[in-house]
Design a protein around this motif. Structure first.
Motif, mmCIF file in Angstrom:
data_model
loop_
_atom_site.group_PDB
_atom_site.id
_atom_site.type_symbol
_atom_site.label_atom_id
_atom_site.label_comp_id
_atom_site.label_asym_id
_atom_site.label_seq_id
_atom_site.Cartn_x
_atom_site.Cartn_y
_atom_site.Cartn_z
ATOM 1 N N UNK A 64 25.018 37.132 62.229
ATOM 2 C CA UNK A 64 24.650 37.506 63.111
ATOM 3 C C UNK A 64 25.179 36.364 63.705
ATOM 4 N N UNK A 65 25.210 34.919 62.182
ATOM 5 C CA UNK A 65 25.246 33.912 63.031
ATOM 6 C C UNK A 65 27.047 33.274 63.344
ATOM 7 N N UNK A 66 28.078 34.314 62.793
ATOM 8 C CA UNK A 66 29.518 33.775 62.967
ATOM 9 C C UNK A 66 29.653 35.410 63.369
ATOM 10 N N UNK A 67 28.720 36.154 64.177
ATOM 11 C CA UNK A 67 29.329 37.176 65.567
ATOM 12 C C UNK A 67 30.488 38.128 64.691
ATOM 13 N N UNK A 68 29.919 38.374 62.908
ATOM 14 C CA UNK A 68 30.695 39.226 62.695
ATOM 15 C C UNK A 68 29.946 40.940 62.502
ATOM 16 N N UNK A 69 29.060 40.961 62.831
ATOM 17 C CA UNK A 69 27.812 42.013 62.083
ATOM 18 C C UNK A 69 28.830 43.834 62.606
ATOM 19 N N UNK A 70 29.344 43.517 63.957
ATOM 20 C CA UNK A 70 30.464 44.494 63.999
ATOM 21 C C UNK A 70 31.255 44.709 62.451
ATOM 22 N N UNK A 71 31.856 44.323 62.486
ATOM 23 C CA UNK A 71 32.969 44.229 61.451
ATOM 24 C C UNK A 71 32.857 44.101 59.569
ATOM 25 N N UNK A 72 31.277 44.264 59.721
ATOM 26 C CA UNK A 72 31.232 43.954 58.026
ATOM 27 C C UNK A 72 31.584 44.690 57.283
ATOM 28 N N UNK A 73 31.894 46.846 57.843
ATOM 29 C CA UNK A 73 33.043 47.704 57.206
ATOM 30 C C UNK A 73 34.263 47.305 57.402
ATOM 31 N N UNK A 74 34.764 46.085 58.109
ATOM 32 C CA UNK A 74 35.824 46.260 57.834
ATOM 33 C C UNK A 74 36.202 45.460 56.524
ATOM 34 N N UNK A 75 37.381 46.004 56.059
ATOM 35 C CA UNK A 75 38.544 44.938 55.070
ATOM 36 C C UNK A 75 39.585 43.178 55.555
ATOM 37 N N UNK A 76 39.503 42.824 55.082
ATOM 38 C CA UNK A 76 39.985 41.217 55.248
ATOM 39 C C UNK A 76 41.268 42.199 55.972
ATOM 40 N N UNK A 77 41.936 42.894 55.803
ATOM 41 C CA UNK A 77 43.427 43.234 55.912
ATOM 42 C C UNK A 77 43.568 43.778 57.656
ATOM 43 N N UNK A 78 42.113 44.274 57.819
ATOM 44 C CA UNK A 78 42.061 44.575 60.177
ATOM 45 C C UNK A 78 41.398 43.374 60.248
ATOM 46 N N UNK A 79 41.456 42.868 59.888
ATOM 47 C CA UNK A 79 40.926 41.495 60.930
ATOM 48 C C UNK A 79 42.011 40.204 61.157
ATOM 49 N N UNK A 80 41.678 39.797 62.383
ATOM 50 C CA UNK A 80 42.264 38.557 62.807
ATOM 51 C C UNK A 80 42.377 37.029 62.067
ATOM 52 N N UNK A 81 42.978 36.813 62.285
ATOM 53 C CA UNK A 81 43.487 35.452 61.608
ATOM 54 C C UNK A 81 41.962 34.785 61.385
ATOM 55 N N UNK A 82 41.345 34.932 62.909
ATOM 56 C CA UNK A 82 40.354 33.416 63.965
ATOM 57 C C UNK A 82 38.783 34.792 62.767
ATOM 58 N N UNK A 83 38.816 35.493 62.581
ATOM 59 C CA UNK A 83 38.209 36.318 62.677
ATOM 60 C C UNK A 83 37.513 36.647 60.193
ATOM 61 N N UNK A 84 38.655 36.655 59.463
ATOM 62 C CA UNK A 84 39.364 35.881 58.523
ATOM 63 C C UNK A 84 38.602 34.618 57.998
ATOM 64 N N UNK A 85 38.658 33.686 59.182
ATOM 65 C CA UNK A 85 38.216 32.522 58.804
ATOM 66 C C UNK A 85 36.699 32.510 59.075
ATOM 67 N N UNK A 86 36.424 33.208 59.677
ATOM 68 C CA UNK A 86 34.284 33.309 59.786
ATOM 69 C C UNK A 86 34.261 33.771 58.602
ATOM 70 N N UNK A 87 34.726 35.187 58.122
ATOM 71 C CA UNK A 87 33.989 36.135 56.877
ATOM 72 C C UNK A 87 34.356 34.489 55.741
ATOM 73 N N UNK A 88 35.314 33.587 56.123
ATOM 74 C CA UNK A 88 35.233 33.142 54.472
ATOM 75 C C UNK A 88 34.659 31.987 55.015
ATOM 76 N N UNK A 89 33.572 31.527 55.853
ATOM 77 C CA UNK A 89 33.233 30.546 56.138
ATOM 78 C C UNK A 89 31.531 31.231 55.890
ATOM 79 N N UNK A 90 31.100 32.937 56.569
ATOM 80 C CA UNK A 90 30.457 32.939 55.524
ATOM 81 C C UNK A 90 29.726 33.342 54.431
ATOM 82 N N UNK A 91 31.318 33.303 53.583
ATOM 83 C CA UNK A 91 30.558 33.665 52.460
ATOM 84 C C UNK A 91 30.399 31.935 51.772
ATOM 85 N N UNK A 92 30.845 31.267 52.228
ATOM 86 C CA UNK A 92 30.677 30.556 51.687
ATOM 87 C C UNK A 92 28.093 30.321 51.939
ATOM 88 N N UNK A 93 28.291 30.453 54.026
ATOM 89 C CA UNK A 93 26.648 30.488 54.113
ATOM 90 C C UNK A 93 25.279 31.100 53.736
#
Lengths: 281, 371
Positions: B120-149
């Protein structure tokens, strides 16, 4: 690549069809021969169409022991299947672990270990068959499944291929997993194995066929008909002394022997194509 | 939240290469520390020793006052965001974020809750089922941050997390990281080679060079009072101009013939030193303007003009100087190549560096003494 030339399309298809027919012809002749009575085969010219016996030869082979072999074909298929699966799965387990150690762990003589494994590529079973036989005999593994499988499951080829794949995995992925609290086993199970799924599927096919087609080794270490494999038995069916070769049985057994490898390829093909189209990395 | 202390931290690789030569630093709770420096300065090595991915050869690393040198990365309660994101390619966004928690045997419903909070914090709620390769660079970056958070660690470590993004996204993600860090108040160490990123993000900034800390302080302190010529040249864009100068009786003599009413403290007459002046601190004078008191007057011919919109950069040729002199002008300034600018260096704006590159204390000459 695609060229917009209709003539080229037709020509290349024609060539492919001719090629397929050429390869399929011997298989067809074998099949039609296997559906005739033995007498037919010796009194007439080589048959090109299905004979009267139909699938009777197959039924008989699968159910009753073949006189020249002392075992029915069902047993042969089972033995071959067990040996091929054992070799393929064993090879994959061993080489996954070996490649994992060589690529991801730092230990003394790591390079040396890799090269020692690598040079065994130059020593096929046939070269080291006498010492291997001696070892297996001393271990009391003659006429056993373990004896059929174990000496063949070390694989430099598979280790090498997996090593090459593992080397392409970015170091950061390993580090991210470390920070995420994944120990060595968990990294292997959760990350490395899923990523190498398609490579392992390809190796499995190659190694299954390698195991299935083993001839010399099973011939040497098995004397008991209970452990006879189908590839070895094919040759044995041809040696009938003064009698006539039962070609209808030989061809039927040949076709049965081809079945499992073909099925493995058909089944695993899905993973190949998935691996090509839907790359995980 | 945690404090972080590095005491005489040294790193030597087995091949004998010394990457870090005794680093002493202390970071406070909730601070965002940026480590900046050119490639090969040891900043990434430093971050990796903090993470536990590299062994510490000598010295101590303390998190919250507890020595953690021997702890595994997972036991240090840190999270790291990598330059190439290092997402697990075969896992969904959800699983990527949940993996660290699963390995820590966090209960299922808590994992679910923490991941959806972070998403929610990173705006990734819609993307939770996707695989990393289906994401844009910025979205991947957010996932990487989410993994840390989701791990709620004591310390965040960022290893050049924005350098794989395009310029616009980089600015946007920079703001986002800043906002997120302020909100979560987690002590963070951020490594970058980009000085703009460093200036804008940092509460405090560490400038590294050759395995040493050159200076540690707030971005503005480093900008105003660079401790060495290296820091002066590294912080600020375009970089500071350096002019060679000689200590004279009444001030400093510049090679172009001008003098400035400024001296290096404790230097003998005739000593060589370097004068630094930022492009934005060069004052442009009209033909009729009087020279401010004590200032050096320069005549510089413009060789190249770079209009940036708000500002215009003029690259000028100065007599007796091989490097071009960069002047930052107002965007409205109409200047042309081949034109000559009349410039003034005010003593208060000049920085002096000794032959060893260290900052020199300055002594402004009384203006009266010159006249």
């Amino acid at each position: 690549m695609r060229y917009n030339r209709p003539g080229l399309d037709i020509a290349s298809h024609a060539l492919l069809i001719v090629g397929c027919a050429l390869f399929f012809l011997p298989v067809w002749i074998a099949f039609s021969a296997s559906t005739h009575e033995m007498g037919d085969l010796y009194s007439n010219v080589a048959p090109v169409w299905i004979g009267e016996a139909g699938l009777d030869n197959y039924r008989q082979l699968l159910a009753d022991p073949v006189s020249s072999l002392g075992a029915d074909v069902m047993t042969l298929l089972f033995n071959s299947m067990l040996m091929a699966l054992g070799i393929a799965i064993g090879k994959i387990i061993i080489s996954v672990l070996a490649a994992y150690a060589i690529v991801f762990f730092e230990f003394r003589f790591r390079k040396l270990c890799f090269w020692l494994i690598f040079i065994t590529l130059m020593l096929p079973v046939e070269v080291r068959i006498l010492p291997t036989f001696k070892v297996v005999a001393d271990l009391n593994m003659l006429d056993s499944y373990a004896g059929l499988i174990l000496p063949l499951i070390a694989s430099a080829t598979a280790t090498f291929l997996l090593r090459q794949f593992y080397l392409t995995i970015p170091a950061e992925l390993v580090e991210a997993a470390r920070i995420d609290g994944a120990g060595p086993w968990r990294f292997l199970k959760d990350i490395l194995l899923p990523l190498s799924k398609t490579n392992i599927a390809a190796l499995f096919v190659i190694m299954f066929i390698y195991g299935w087609n083993q001839y010399l080794w099973p011939l040497l270490i098995t004397t008991d008909a209970d452990y006879l494999t189908i590839v070895v038995s094919l040759k044995r069916m041809l040696t009938t002394g003064d009698g006539l070769v039962p070609w209808q049985d030989v061809t039927a057994t040949t076709l049965l022997a081809m079945g499992p490898p073909v099925l493995v390829i058909l089944f695993m093909q899905r993973y190949f194509i998935k691996g090509l189209v839907d790359s995980e990395k | 939240m945690a404090t972080l202390a590095l005491k005489q931290l040294k790193k030597q690789y087995p091949n004998g290469y010394k990457a870090l030569h005794g680093i002493d630093l202390a970071f406070g709770e909730g601070e965002l520390i940026v480590i900046v420096g050119p490639s090969g300065c040891g900043k990434s090595t430093l971050l990796r020793t903090l993470a536990g991915l590299e062994d510490i050869s000598e010295g101590d690393l303390e998190i919250n006052g507890k020595r953690v040198n021997e702890l595994e990365p997972a036991e240090r309660d840190i999270a790291m965001v990598f330059q190439n994101y290092a997402l697990y390619p075969h896992m969904s966004v959800f699983d990527n974020m949940a993996y660290g928690l699963k390995n820590r045997r966090t209960p299922k419903d808590e994992i679910q809750q923490r991941v959806s909070e972070a998403a929610e914090l990173l705006g990734l709620t819609e993307l939770l089922d996707r695989r990393p390769k289906q994401l844009s660079g910025g979205q991947r970056q957010r996932v990487a941050m989410g993994r840390a958070i989701v791990r709620k660690p004591q310390v965040f470590l960022f290893d050049e997390p924005l350098s794989n993004l395009d310029a616009k996204l980089r600015v946007q993600m920079r703001l986002e990281i800043r906002r997120l860090q302020k909100r979560l108040k987690v002590t963070s160490v951020y490594v970058t080679h980009d000085q703009t990123e460093a200036m804008t993000l940092a509460d405090r900034l560490v400038v590294m060079n050759g395995g040493h800390v050159e200076q540690f302080g707030t971005p503005m302190a480093l900008y105003d009072q660079p401790a060495s010529q290296f820091v002066a040249g590294f912080i600020g864009s375009p970089a500071m101009n350096f002019l060679s100068a000689t200590q004279a009786q009444t001030g400093l003599a510049l090679p172009c013939g001008a003098t400035i009413a400024l001296q290096g403290e404790g230097l003998a007459t005739g000593a060589e030193l370097t004068l630094g002046i930022r492009p934005e601190h060069l004052q442009v004078l009209g033909a009729a303007d009087a020279l401010p008191a004590g200032a050096a007057e320069l005549e510089a011919r413009i060789e190249l003009v770079e209009p940036l919109g708000a500002d215009t950069l003029a690259y000028c040729r100065l007599q007796g100087q091989s490097e071009p002199l960069v002047v930052r002008l107002d965007g409205e300034h109409a200047v042309a190549e081949e034109q000559t600018l009349r410039l003034a260096i005010l003593p208060a704006r000049a920085h002096l560096f000794g032959a060893d590159g260290k900052r020199l204390a300055t002594r402004e000459q009384a203006t009266a003494a010159i006249e």
